[in-house]
Design a protein around this motif. Structure first.
Motif, mmCIF file in Angstrom:
data_model
loop_
_atom_site.group_PDB
_atom_site.id
_atom_site.type_symbol
_atom_site.label_atom_id
_atom_site.label_comp_id
_atom_site.label_asym_id
_atom_site.label_seq_id
_atom_site.Cartn_x
_atom_site.Cartn_y
_atom_site.Cartn_z
ATOM 1 N N ILE A 100 -18.964 -65.831 -24.624
ATOM 2 C CA ILE A 100 -19.873 -65.012 -25.432
ATOM 3 C C ILE A 100 -19.272 -64.812 -26.817
ATOM 4 N N ASN A 101 -20.121 -64.416 -27.752
ATOM 5 C CA ASN A 101 -19.674 -64.067 -29.097
ATOM 6 C C ASN A 101 -20.304 -62.737 -29.488
ATOM 7 N N LYS A 102 -19.478 -61.795 -29.871
ATOM 8 C CA LYS A 102 -19.942 -60.492 -30.339
ATOM 9 C C LYS A 102 -19.045 -60.045 -31.494
ATOM 10 N N PRO A 103 -19.609 -59.340 -32.497
ATOM 11 C CA PRO A 103 -21.022 -59.137 -32.823
ATOM 12 C C PRO A 103 -21.641 -60.438 -33.328
ATOM 13 N N PRO A 104 -22.906 -60.418 -33.738
ATOM 14 C CA PRO A 104 -23.546 -61.659 -34.203
ATOM 15 C C PRO A 104 -22.792 -62.287 -35.372
ATOM 16 N N ASP A 111 -17.933 -55.411 -39.289
ATOM 17 C CA ASP A 111 -18.952 -55.311 -38.240
ATOM 18 C C ASP A 111 -18.385 -55.328 -36.827
ATOM 19 N N THR A 112 -17.086 -55.518 -36.721
ATOM 20 C CA THR A 112 -16.460 -55.724 -35.409
ATOM 21 C C THR A 112 -15.705 -54.485 -34.955
ATOM 22 N N GLY A 113 -15.982 -54.074 -33.725
ATOM 23 C CA GLY A 113 -15.300 -52.913 -33.151
ATOM 24 C C GLY A 113 -14.432 -53.296 -31.970
ATOM 25 N N LYS A 114 -13.728 -52.320 -31.434
ATOM 26 C CA LYS A 114 -12.840 -52.551 -30.295
ATOM 27 C C LYS A 114 -13.613 -53.093 -29.093
ATOM 28 N N LYS A 115 -14.806 -52.530 -28.835
ATOM 29 C CA LYS A 115 -15.575 -52.981 -27.676
ATOM 30 C C LYS A 115 -15.950 -54.463 -27.797
ATOM 31 N N ASP A 116 -16.278 -54.893 -29.014
ATOM 32 C CA ASP A 116 -16.577 -56.316 -29.217
ATOM 33 C C ASP A 116 -15.375 -57.170 -28.834
#
Length: 262
Positions: A100-104, A111-116
């Motif tokens: 998978i890739n997160k965020p878009p 735009d990127t957080g720890k959860k991503d």
């Protein structure tokens, strides 16, 4: 392919994109005794309709397995199901394709957080790690049944980890401006290290472990601007896999078999 892949083959992330095309071409090109275990999160969902059609088209050759590579219980259940079906034959080829890739995209720093970071690592690294760990007895069984001494191959017993050019630290200055993708590229760099470690760990069992970059492919993740179709990418990778040997174990290769620097 000059030499056909054969035996029991397990592929993750097969409801669309590269994974679906892998199942399609493997079904077309593998030997008559081969069997493909095609995995996805929701086998009965609308997103797996094309995969179900493939299984109908090749009756007795494709088995669809429910698998969420971010869920350890799901991994354990899938391994148990396949183990019961394979029995003494062993597993010849494990293709860790699901990712998978997160965020878009472009997944920039802001735009990127720890959860991503954690979600992507869980699916792209911990998933392949656990699958390989749990399948190791079946991979060993397949390797032991082969009488070709210490020669490694994808027909005997192998793990193929689908990686990416943007995992290369040396190539980062070239690839970073295109898409930052912090979680994805760092997770695939970790997958490369996992490949290298397992190649060292499993060489005494004659199990080949190689990471392959499929190219920039026109998928949901790759985008419409990508130059390669899934058909061409998979055709290239399946032309390379049968030729892999001891010298390729622990390496990162592209879809034409060329080495990519770490």
């Amino acid at each position: 392919m000059s030499v056909k892949l054969d035996g029991n083959i397990f592929v993750t992330g097969t409801n669309r994109g590269i994974g679906l095309e892998l199942v399609k071409q493997l079904a077309e090109k593998t030997g008559v005794k081969s069997h493909i275990y095609a995995c996805c999160r929701e086998p009965e969902g609308t997103g797996a309709e094309a995969l179900r059609q493939l299984a109908t088209q090749y009756p007795g050759k494709i088995t669809i397995i429910k698998l969420d590579t971010s869920d350890e219980d799901s991994i354990s259940a899938a391994v148990h199901t396949v183990s019961e079906r394979i029995s003494d034959a062993g597993l010849n080829l494990l293709i860790n394709n699901a990712a998978i890739n997160k965020p878009p995209i472009p997944a920039a720093l802001a735009d990127t957080g720890k959860k991503d970071m954690m979600d992507v690592y869980e699916t792209n690294v911990a998933g392949p790690f656990l699958l390989t760990k749990m399948f190791l007895p079946l991979l060993q069984r397949a390797a032991e049944k082969d009488s070709s001494g210490d020669k490694m191959s994808c027909r005997r017993s192998a793990i193929i980890n689908i990686s990416t050019l943007i995992s290369s630290m040396e190539k980062c200055p070239e690839t970073f401006p295109m898409a930052q993708m912090y979680p994805y590229r760092t997770s695939k760099a970790a997958l490369n290290m996992l490949t290298r470690c397992q190649a060292e760990d499993f060489k005494s069992h004659n199990i080949l472990v190689t990471a392959i970059h499929p190219g920039w492919v026109r998928t949901a993740m790759g985008g419409e601007q990508a130059p390669m179709t899934t058909e061409d990418s998979v055709l290239s990778m399946l032309s390379v896999m049968p030729s892999l040997s001891n010298k390729d174990s622990g390496m990162l290769l592209d879809f034409e078999g060329n080495r990519i620097p770490w």
